[in-house]
Design an enzyme around this catalytic site. Sequence first.
Site, short mmCIF file in Angstrom:
data_model
loop_
_atom_site.label_atom_id
_atom_site.label_comp_id
_atom_site.label_asym_id
_atom_site.label_seq_id
_atom_site.Cartn_x
_atom_site.Cartn_y
_atom_site.Cartn_z
N GLY A 148 0.83 -1.19 0.00
CA GLY A 148 0.00 0.00 0.00
C GLY A 148 0.87 1.25 0.00
O GLY A 148 2.08 1.18 -0.28
N ALA A 150 2.13 2.96 2.37
CA ALA A 150 3.25 2.92 3.31
C ALA A 150 4.37 2.02 2.80
O ALA A 150 5.55 2.39 2.81
CB ALA A 150 2.77 2.44 4.68
N LYS A 156 1.22 -9.94 -0.47
CA LYS A 156 0.42 -11.16 -0.50
C LYS A 156 -0.34 -11.33 -1.81
O LYS A 156 -0.51 -12.44 -2.30
CB LYS A 156 -0.54 -11.17 0.68
CG LYS A 156 -1.38 -12.43 0.78
CD LYS A 156 -2.01 -12.58 2.15
CE LYS A 156 -2.97 -11.48 2.50
NZ LYS A 156 -3.68 -11.73 3.78
N GLN A 167 -11.00 6.66 -1.02
CA GLN A 167 -11.75 7.53 -1.93
C GLN A 167 -11.52 9.01 -1.62
O GLN A 167 -11.21 9.80 -2.51
CB GLN A 167 -13.25 7.22 -1.81
CG GLN A 167 -13.63 5.82 -2.23
CD GLN A 167 -15.07 5.49 -1.88
OE1 GLN A 167 -15.77 6.26 -1.21
NE2 GLN A 167 -15.53 4.33 -2.32
N GLY A 225 -9.36 11.22 0.05
CA GLY A 225 -8.16 11.97 -0.28
C GLY A 225 -7.17 11.99 0.87
O GLY A 225 -7.19 11.14 1.76
N GLU A 259 -14.02 16.97 5.24
CA GLU A 259 -14.60 15.77 5.82
C GLU A 259 -14.82 15.97 7.31
O GLU A 259 -14.49 17.02 7.87
CB GLU A 259 -13.70 14.55 5.53
CG GLU A 259 -13.57 14.28 4.04
CD GLU A 259 -12.78 13.03 3.73
OE1 GLU A 259 -12.55 12.21 4.63
OE2 GLU A 259 -12.37 12.87 2.57
N HIS A 266 -16.49 2.72 9.86
CA HIS A 266 -16.88 3.82 8.97
C HIS A 266 -18.40 3.91 8.97
O HIS A 266 -19.09 2.89 8.88
CB HIS A 266 -16.36 3.57 7.56
CG HIS A 266 -16.38 4.80 6.71
ND1 HIS A 266 -17.54 5.34 6.18
CD2 HIS A 266 -15.38 5.63 6.30
CE1 HIS A 266 -17.25 6.42 5.49
NE2 HIS A 266 -15.95 6.62 5.56
N ARG A 303 -16.10 10.38 13.26
CA ARG A 303 -16.65 9.15 12.70
C ARG A 303 -17.31 8.25 13.73
O ARG A 303 -18.34 7.62 13.46
CB ARG A 303 -15.52 8.36 12.00
CG ARG A 303 -15.21 8.88 10.62
CD ARG A 303 -14.12 8.07 9.96
NE ARG A 303 -13.95 8.52 8.59
CZ ARG A 303 -12.97 8.10 7.79
NH1 ARG A 303 -12.08 7.23 8.25
NH2 ARG A 303 -12.88 8.54 6.56
N HIS A 346 -13.60 -0.58 9.52
CA HIS A 346 -12.88 0.21 8.51
C HIS A 346 -11.39 0.33 8.77
O HIS A 346 -10.58 0.17 7.85
CB HIS A 346 -13.49 1.61 8.47
CG HIS A 346 -12.89 2.53 7.45
ND1 HIS A 346 -12.88 2.24 6.10
CD2 HIS A 346 -12.28 3.75 7.58
CE1 HIS A 346 -12.29 3.24 5.43
NE2 HIS A 346 -11.90 4.15 6.32
N ARG A 393 -9.41 7.82 14.47
CA ARG A 393 -8.65 8.50 13.42
C ARG A 393 -9.45 9.62 12.76
O ARG A 393 -10.61 9.44 12.40
CB ARG A 393 -8.21 7.49 12.35
CG ARG A 393 -7.49 8.13 11.17
CD ARG A 393 -6.93 7.08 10.23
NE ARG A 393 -7.93 6.29 9.57
CZ ARG A 393 -8.64 6.67 8.50
NH1 ARG A 393 -8.47 7.89 7.99
NH2 ARG A 393 -9.52 5.87 7.95
#
Length: 551
Positions: A9, A11, A30, A42, A44, A117, A232, A276, A337, A372
């Site tokens: 990913g 990172a 993997k 999605q 950003g 957001e 989420h 969230r 999530h 987060r």
Amino acid sequence: MHVVIVGSGIAGLTAAIRASTAHDVTLVTKGALADSATAYAQGGIAVALGADDSTALHQADTHVAAAGSADARAVEVLCTDGPARVRDLLALGVPFDRSTDPAGLDRYGDDLARGREAAHGRWRVVHADGDATGTAIERTLIDALHRRHVTILERTSLTDLVVRDGGVVGIDVLDLLGEPRRIAADAVVIASGGAGHLYRETTNPLVATGDGVAAAWRAGAVLADLEFVQFHPTRLAVPGGGLVSEAVRGEGAVLRDATGRRFMTSVHPDAELAPRDVVARGIAAAMRDQGGAPVLLDTTGLDAGFLVSRFPGLTRATRDAGFDWTREGVPVAPAAHYSMGGIATDAEGRTSLPGLLAVGEAACTGVHGANRLASNSLLEGLVFAVRAADAVAAPRPGLLRLRGDAGLHITSVPRAADAIRASREGLTGGADHRDPTADVRHAVQSVMTDRVGLLRDADGLASARRELDALTAPTTGGVREHEDRALLDLARLVALAAEARTESRGAHARTDHPDTDPAAPASYAWVAERPDPHDSAHADGSTVVPQEVPA
């Protein structure tokens, strides 16, 4: 030196690109290179680039979302390093969306389009291809990786870390053909993501089974903040439905119950743009009041042309599910999530084990605290991956200094006896003739969803721990069996951590302890008990030892 990086990913790719300038790098993943949670992102990247913004404001918003329990040093690093790391992406060619609004040039000093957001006080979320930011970043980083001298091993699954003299010296994997293989390393960087598949409903890709975090635990690394699992608020509530970005609510969409009532206005002053955890619990309460039916995300108040151009991917996804969201609400419900917890690290990604570093969702720097802040995850992957790549050759800090001056509240945890017996006896033979692979994942997901999910209490957690301890996971076999072992290891630890935290804080909500306890530790951390180093396991199976390699 030879650096092995596990995960592809944002990172893992960033760490590999950066480390390859000074080291021999092997990247292990993997699935295919593009199979990561990053590609699913999605909304950003949250970053303080605009003239009306500042790193101090970004830090303040991060702390508020984190329910006051984020590590101050980690948050400072994230927000102050962030602008430079996003400019790195711009230099690599990530096609961030641009604004045609002349006012944007005055407000921000550049033409980057920005979204807002939940829990953000500024419009600071830069995005690409409308709602396909993660895919655009993943594609650009893969292209950059291919221009470096990096050995890439796709469809190669981590099974365990290799330990010698208390330090990590390599990894054991199943290769492309499913054969076991050992890869020696001077340093290992775990960037393998989270474990969304602990739960029945998740926004995560199929590869998100916590392999790297579980392997680090078995090797003796300290894990932290495992009880903080973010749900989420808005997953499209249809079979196979995916994430519906928070950015949609940032642009003005609202949530309505079955009667058409906009219910979040009575839950929190920020309504749909509350943190969230608050929105997820608000939706859960509304669903409970209407017999479990999902709520509706109402986008009909937005201009139809804008909605389609700003969110082209989600427009296709909702259309494929049978909805025209320019004219009707779409059903949504919370889903697992993101894991705020993981392998405890310092701000350079270093863990409690020499030779082992961790970045991204697999790591726990403390930057997210108990919840987060939206769109901080991609930024985290960028910022801490660069710092870890620069630190692979540096000496590790003292264990108690991993999380600032206060350290971590570390508890030594015994392992379940049947897991040790299974490791001795293998999949067949021995006194226990049960099939250890039978329905392990299904059982784990049922227990975790029903009793260690969005809402928790003492009775449910105690029964969850009993049922999880009674399960037997395989210790050999193919990729699926090793994933199930990882999921069961982490399920036991998440349940243990949730039981230990007798308060509600951020994403951890206890119905029997609804208030936050100011005296409670900010972080609970866990490490596996270690037997005598000359013994592979105690006779009663109460402990686990990392795999030792002859010198």
